[in-house]
Enzyme design. Structure first.
Site, PDB file in Angstrom:
ATOM      1  N   GLU A   1       0.857  -1.198   0.000  1.00 11.40           N
ATOM      2  CA  GLU A   1       0.000   0.000   0.000  1.00 11.40           C
ATOM      3  C   GLU A   1       0.890   1.244   0.000  1.00 11.40           C
ATOM      4  O   GLU A   1       1.879   1.303   0.732  1.00 11.40           O
ATOM      5  CB  GLU A   1      -0.888  -0.010   1.247  1.00 11.40           C
ATOM      6  CG  GLU A   1      -1.787   1.219   1.330  1.00 11.40           C
ATOM      7  CD  GLU A   1      -2.832   1.087   2.424  1.00 11.40           C
ATOM      8  OE1 GLU A   1      -3.508   0.044   2.490  1.00 11.40           O
ATOM      9  OE2 GLU A   1      -2.947   2.037   3.219  1.00 11.40           O
TER      10      GLU A   1
ATOM     11  N   ALA B   1     -10.892  10.573   2.206  1.00 10.17           N
ATOM     12  CA  ALA B   1     -12.355  10.597   2.336  1.00 10.17           C
ATOM     13  C   ALA B   1     -12.889  12.021   2.286  1.00 10.17           C
ATOM     14  O   ALA B   1     -14.080  12.235   2.077  1.00 10.17           O
ATOM     15  CB  ALA B   1     -12.770   9.943   3.655  1.00 10.17           C
TER      16      ALA B   1
ATOM     17  N   LYS C   1     -21.321  -6.715   3.756  1.00 11.85           N
ATOM     18  CA  LYS C   1     -20.418  -6.226   2.689  1.00 11.85           C
ATOM     19  C   LYS C   1     -20.085  -7.342   1.700  1.00 11.85           C
ATOM     20  O   LYS C   1     -20.059  -7.119   0.493  1.00 11.85           O
ATOM     21  CB  LYS C   1     -19.086  -5.731   3.293  1.00 11.85           C
ATOM     22  CG  LYS C   1     -19.156  -4.383   3.934  1.00 11.85           C
ATOM     23  CD  LYS C   1     -17.810  -3.684   3.994  1.00 11.85           C
ATOM     24  CE  LYS C   1     -16.949  -4.078   5.154  1.00 11.85           C
ATOM     25  NZ  LYS C   1     -15.937  -3.032   5.488  1.00 11.85           N
TER      26      LYS C   1
HETATM   27  P1  FAD Z   1     -18.008   0.091   6.904  1.00 16.32           P
HETATM   28  O1  FAD Z   1     -17.843  -1.263   6.357  1.00 16.32           O
HETATM   29  O2  FAD Z   1     -19.163   0.882   6.402  1.00 16.32           O
HETATM   30  O3  FAD Z   1     -18.075  -0.035   8.492  1.00 16.32           O
HETATM   31  C1  FAD Z   1     -18.059   1.096   9.333  1.00 16.32           C
HETATM   32  C2  FAD Z   1     -18.844   0.791  10.603  1.00 16.32           C
HETATM   33  O4  FAD Z   1     -20.229   0.615  10.283  1.00 16.32           O
HETATM   34  C3  FAD Z   1     -18.421  -0.491  11.314  1.00 16.32           C
HETATM   35  O5  FAD Z   1     -18.544  -0.302  12.684  1.00 16.32           O
HETATM   36  C4  FAD Z   1     -19.408  -1.540  10.804  1.00 16.32           C
HETATM   37  O6  FAD Z   1     -19.606  -2.575  11.766  1.00 16.32           O
HETATM   38  C5  FAD Z   1     -20.671  -0.701  10.606  1.00 16.32           C
HETATM   39  N1  FAD Z   1     -21.468  -1.176   9.452  1.00 16.32           N
HETATM   40  C6  FAD Z   1     -21.004  -1.552   8.246  1.00 16.32           C
HETATM   41  N2  FAD Z   1     -22.022  -1.885   7.422  1.00 16.32           N
HETATM   42  C7  FAD Z   1     -23.146  -1.706   8.139  1.00 16.32           C
HETATM   43  C8  FAD Z   1     -24.528  -1.876   7.842  1.00 16.32           C
HETATM   44  N3  FAD Z   1     -24.928  -2.279   6.620  1.00 16.32           N
HETATM   45  N4  FAD Z   1     -25.438  -1.575   8.818  1.00 16.32           N
HETATM   46  C9  FAD Z   1     -25.043  -1.155  10.042  1.00 16.32           C
HETATM   47  N5  FAD Z   1     -23.715  -0.966  10.374  1.00 16.32           N
HETATM   48  C10 FAD Z   1     -22.805  -1.239   9.435  1.00 16.32           C
HETATM   49  N6  FAD Z   1      -9.871   5.552   4.796  1.00 16.32           N
HETATM   50  C11 FAD Z   1      -9.732   6.528   3.862  1.00 16.32           C
HETATM   51  O7  FAD Z   1     -10.320   7.607   4.009  1.00 16.32           O
HETATM   52  N7  FAD Z   1      -8.943   6.368   2.748  1.00 16.32           N
HETATM   53  C12 FAD Z   1      -8.281   5.215   2.512  1.00 16.32           C
HETATM   54  O8  FAD Z   1      -7.591   5.098   1.493  1.00 16.32           O
HETATM   55  C13 FAD Z   1      -8.403   4.148   3.469  1.00 16.32           C
HETATM   56  N8  FAD Z   1      -7.804   2.952   3.268  1.00 16.32           N
HETATM   57  C14 FAD Z   1      -8.011   1.923   4.162  1.00 16.32           C
HETATM   58  C15 FAD Z   1      -7.446   0.671   3.890  1.00 16.32           C
HETATM   59  C16 FAD Z   1      -7.638  -0.394   4.773  1.00 16.32           C
HETATM   60  C17 FAD Z   1      -7.033  -1.751   4.450  1.00 16.32           C
HETATM   61  C18 FAD Z   1      -8.420  -0.221   5.949  1.00 16.32           C
HETATM   62  C19 FAD Z   1      -8.615  -1.359   6.921  1.00 16.32           C
HETATM   63  C20 FAD Z   1      -8.979   1.014   6.226  1.00 16.32           C
HETATM   64  C21 FAD Z   1      -8.793   2.100   5.332  1.00 16.32           C
HETATM   65  N9  FAD Z   1      -9.374   3.355   5.549  1.00 16.32           N
HETATM   66  C22 FAD Z   1      -9.223   4.370   4.615  1.00 16.32           C
HETATM   67  C23 FAD Z   1     -10.095   3.620   6.804  1.00 16.32           C
HETATM   68  C24 FAD Z   1     -11.614   3.336   6.696  1.00 16.32           C
HETATM   69  O9  FAD Z   1     -12.204   4.254   5.810  1.00 16.32           O
HETATM   70  C25 FAD Z   1     -12.180   3.491   8.113  1.00 16.32           C
HETATM   71  O10 FAD Z   1     -11.736   2.443   8.943  1.00 16.32           O
HETATM   72  C26 FAD Z   1     -13.687   3.693   8.226  1.00 16.32           C
HETATM   73  O11 FAD Z   1     -13.988   4.152   9.551  1.00 16.32           O
HETATM   74  C27 FAD Z   1     -14.534   2.455   7.982  1.00 16.32           C
HETATM   75  O12 FAD Z   1     -14.531   2.101   6.680  1.00 16.32           O
HETATM   76  P2  FAD Z   1     -15.217   0.706   6.219  1.00 16.32           P
HETATM   77  O13 FAD Z   1     -15.179   0.681   4.751  1.00 16.32           O
HETATM   78  O14 FAD Z   1     -14.659  -0.430   6.948  1.00 16.32           O
HETATM   79  O15 FAD Z   1     -16.716   1.003   6.711  1.00 16.32           O
END
Ligand code: FAD
Length: 286
Positions: A16, A50, A162
């Site tokens: 990354e 973001a 997801k």
């Molecule tokens: P989600 O999957 O939407 O989850 C977020 C929260 O909501 C969790 O608590 C989950 O349990 C809950 N949730 C999920 N789906 C639902 C649903 N359908 N109903 C109710 N609750 C739900 N951030 C950036 O801004 N830019 C980046 O480039 C970036 N790269 C990353 C790369 C990796 C490998 C990782 C692990 C994280 C990265 N992040 C990045 C950080 C990420 O955006 C944050 O961790 C963010 O807070 C959550 O993103 P997510 O896609 O996991 O969210």
């Protein structure tokens, strides 16, 4: 090349990188990519802000550069602060550049930026991407649970949403204690999640990173890790070497434990990536 096809053939080893800060030139990161490609990773992912940062144009340029250098690129795409029209525009741009792999993310919620309402979770984005074209879609997962989730179990329920929405494979948040990864993986499999999971490994090689780990990263810091960091924090070279050794130790254990992939948070540091790649390349596909 769609990344999902790789997991059928091998243990995936990926890097990354992040786009340069506005103060540094794009050439610096191009040199970094040039060095990283010599290590022959299966793909290189590029982070994306973001918050609508002007660096996002650089992120797309960087992903294109990765492709130009003959390595499969993956672009991260957080959705929480973007409208459907904005995401649609970015997806067209991604498609026009021939980038096939997207890490679909919600993004962190910034208390100062009210979220746009079109995408509340990464699962909404995954469905939307699938409706727009033929992409390989990865999603994030959290061996210690996402900080917003009330429990690991509830987070895994949401992870399943997801995956059901179309995530082809998962990349984990960094962790320093492999037992969290194994426990999480077992729970995920038991709840019916059967897509490949890459383990995210962050080599901690300088004091600034240690401070960030302690204050902002939700990952547990095992006694062994803390002891090493405390011992070497005032000796930059020793700290770097100890951080590399710790990451290698984690990776060797993960490979022996059947991890389907290792995603290295390189922090744009090709020296560290090279040391780790050299140490594990002989065992990664045994
Ligand atoms: P989600 O999957 O939407 O989850 C977020 C929260 O909501 C969790 O608590 C989950 O349990 C809950 N949730 C999920 N789906 C639902 C649903 N359908 N109903 C109710 N609750 C739900 N951030 C950036 O801004 N830019 C980046 O480039 C970036 N790269 C990353 C790369 C990796 C490998 C990782 C692990 C994280 C990265 N992040 C990045 C950080 C990420 O955006 C944050 O961790 C963010 O807070 C959550 O993103 P997510 O896609 O996991 O969210």
């Amino acid at each position: 090349m769609k990344i999902r096809d790789l997991f059928e053939k091998k243990t995936v080893f990926s890097f990354e990188v992040f786009p340069p800060k506005k103060t540094s030139t794009i050439d610096v990161i191009y040199d970094t990519i040039d060095e990283l490609r010599e290590l022959n990773p299966d793909f290189i992912s590029v982070t994306f802000s973001a918050g609508g940062s002007s660096n996002n144009a650089l992120a797309l340029d960087l992903a294109s550069k990765v492709k130009e250098y003959g390595i499969t690129p993956m672009i991260h795409l957080p959705c929480i602060n973007y409208t459907k029209d904005e995401i649609s525009g970015t997806l067209s741009e991604i498609q026009n550049r021939g980038i096939e792999n997207i890490l679909a993310l919600r993004g962190d919620i910034n208390p100062e930026i009210p979220p746009k309402k079109d995408f509340l979770h990464a699962s909404d984005l995954i469905e939307y991407i699938n409706s727009k074209g033929e992409f390989d879609i990865a999603a994030a997962c959290y061996p210690e649970g996402h900080p917003d989730a009330e429990s690991l179990e509830r987070d895994i329920d949401n992870l399943k949403i997801k995956v059901n929405a179309g995530a082809d494979h998962l990349i984990s948040q960094l962790f320093f204690d492999n037992s969290y990864f194994y426990y999480f993986r077992e729970k995920a499999v038991c709840s019916g999640i059967n897509v490949p999971i890459e383990a995210g490994i962050m080599p901690v090689v300088n004091k600034r990173q240690i401070e960030r780990m302690v204050t902002t990263c939700g990952a547990s810091l095992p006694h062994k890790f803390v002891k090493i960091m405390q011992k070497y924090e005032h000796n930059p070279e020793a700290l770097r070497d100890a951080g590399i050794a710790y990451a290698i130790d984690q990776i060797v254990d993960l490979l022996a434990g059947g991890a389907e992939g290792i995603h290295l948070y390189t922090m744009n540091n090709p020296y560290v990536a090279r040391k780790i790649s050299d140490a594990v390349k002989g065992i990664i596909n045994v």
